[in-house]
Scaffold this motif. Structure first.
Motif, PDB file in Angstrom:
ATOM      1  N   TYR A   1       1.234  -1.039  -0.134  1.00 19.32           N
ATOM      2  CA  TYR A   1      -0.279  -0.353  -0.533  1.00 19.32           C
ATOM      3  C   TYR A   1       1.205   0.829   0.195  1.00 19.32           C
ATOM      4  CZ  TYR A   1      -3.283  -3.633   1.054  1.00 19.32           C
ATOM      5  OH  TYR A   1      -4.447  -4.774   1.285  1.00 19.32           O
ATOM      6  N   GLU A   2       2.312   1.009   0.495  1.00 18.98           N
ATOM      7  CA  GLU A   2       3.110   2.176   0.545  1.00 18.98           C
ATOM      8  C   GLU A   2       3.793   2.514  -1.000  1.00 18.98           C
ATOM      9  OE1 GLU A   2       6.054   1.284   3.391  1.00 18.98           O
ATOM     10  OE2 GLU A   2       4.591   1.783   4.789  1.00 18.98           O
ATOM     11  N   ALA A   3       3.712   1.285  -1.674  1.00 20.59           N
ATOM     12  CA  ALA A   3       3.816   1.608  -3.486  1.00 20.59           C
ATOM     13  C   ALA A   3       3.182   1.854  -4.215  1.00 20.59           C
ATOM     14  CB  ALA A   3       4.953   0.179  -3.623  1.00 20.59           C
ATOM     15  N   PHE A   4       1.812   1.565  -3.915  1.00 19.01           N
ATOM     16  CA  PHE A   4       1.148   1.477  -4.442  1.00 19.01           C
ATOM     17  C   PHE A   4      -0.513   2.108  -4.221  1.00 19.01           C
ATOM     18  CE2 PHE A   4       2.733  -1.816  -5.666  1.00 19.01           C
ATOM     19  CZ  PHE A   4       3.623  -1.779  -7.328  1.00 19.01           C
ATOM     20  N   GLU A   5      -1.363   3.094  -5.178  1.00 22.08           N
ATOM     21  CA  GLU A   5      -2.179   3.757  -5.153  1.00 22.08           C
ATOM     22  C   GLU A   5      -3.870   2.748  -4.925  1.00 22.08           C
ATOM     23  OE1 GLU A   5      -3.085   6.485  -7.466  1.00 22.08           O
ATOM     24  OE2 GLU A   5      -1.683   7.898  -7.876  1.00 22.08           O
ATOM     25  N   ARG A   6      -3.962   1.916  -5.640  1.00 25.64           N
ATOM     26  CA  ARG A   6      -4.928   0.812  -5.187  1.00 25.64           C
ATOM     27  C   ARG A   6      -3.659  -0.812  -5.741  1.00 25.64           C
ATOM     28  NH1 ARG A   6      -8.125   3.816  -7.439  1.00 25.64           N
ATOM     29  NH2 ARG A   6      -9.347   4.385  -5.833  1.00 25.64           N
TER      30      ARG A   6
END
Length: 251
Positions: free
Chosen positions: A132-137
């Motif tokens: 979740y830190e690397a991607f918006e969704r």
């Protein structure tokens, strides 16, 4: 390779073909969410029978969790399907795998496409924080033949929200989503139904874990639309786990 004896702490059966079991965790055993490890049994008077399994639990848990298919004549799974609490399982102390957050470039949306027990590494990832830190969704699509094979369905539905979108599909029984997940992705229907912008590999990323046919079809498709698979040459915009196809079943 170094193996350590651990013990089964619980068993849960999802269907006549699939089951989850947990074991104690070897002391000093480190791994990244999404990786797999080789585990095995030592039948009395026989050599160790071992196969690779994705770890369902997270790196922060004090136990290890695995999702398996029961192959009736399988040298390991036919025995694993009968394990009980307290029995021994041998765990290799080295992990690897190409489904960690670091195996795809950071981006907008991460699509995880799984069939059967190929779901396992993705459960580990969505239980953790790094994805979740690397991607918006994060969009997790799980395709199986029967409703019973939707392992972890209740947990994944409970975790679903703005950051995680869970899409179960069932291909051989009546179900609200009867299409194969890979077909939904390729047609653009998946993003449309979820109200997301069309997939753009300039900003979106894909992880694949499932039966060999699905892996091959999706790899060919992604490369045809500009996808670059992560390899020894560098980190791309999609990655595939192909190390252990025995346990990857589904449509």
């Amino acid at each position: 390779m170094p193996y350590q004896e651990e013990h089964v702490t619980s068993v849960r059966r999802w269907s006549d073909k699939t089951f989850t079991f947990t074991t104690t965790r070897p002391e000093g055993f480190d791994f990244e969410n999404g990786q797999f490890v080789t585990i095995g049994l030592r039948p009395e008077g026989q050599k160790l029978i071992a196969r690779a399994y994705s770890i369902v639990s997270t790196s922060e848990d004090d136990h290890l969790e695995f999702l398996s298919i029961h192959v009736p004549d399988g040298p390991l799974t036919s025995r694993l399907a009968r394990v009980r609490e307290g029995e021994s399982v041998w765990v290799n102390t080295k992990c690897t795998g190409s489904l960690t957050v670091g195996h795809v470039q950071p981006g907008r949306n991460l699509y995880m496409i799984a069939t059967g027990t190929g779901l396992a590494p993705f459960v580990s990832l969505v239980r953790g924080r790094d994805v979740y830190e690397a991607f918006e969704r994060v969009i997790l699509v799980h395709s199986v033949r029967t409703v019973q094979e939707l392992a972890y369905r209740e947990e994944l539905e409970a975790r679903s929200g703005d950051r995680l979108l869970y899409v179960p599909t069932v291909t051989r029984e009546p179900f609200e989503t009867p299409e194969r997940g890979a077909d939904l992705f390729r047609s653009g229907e998946l993003a449309r139904r979820l109200g997301l912008p069309p997939v753009d590999l300039e900003v979106d990323r894909v992880m694949l874990c499932g039966n060999p046919n699905m892996n091959r079809e999706m790899k060919a498709y992604l490369e045809s639309v500009g996808g670059v698979m992560t390899s020894y040459k560098g980190v791309g915009n999609f990655t595939v786990e192909q190390a252990f196809v025995l346990h990857r079943t589904g449509d």
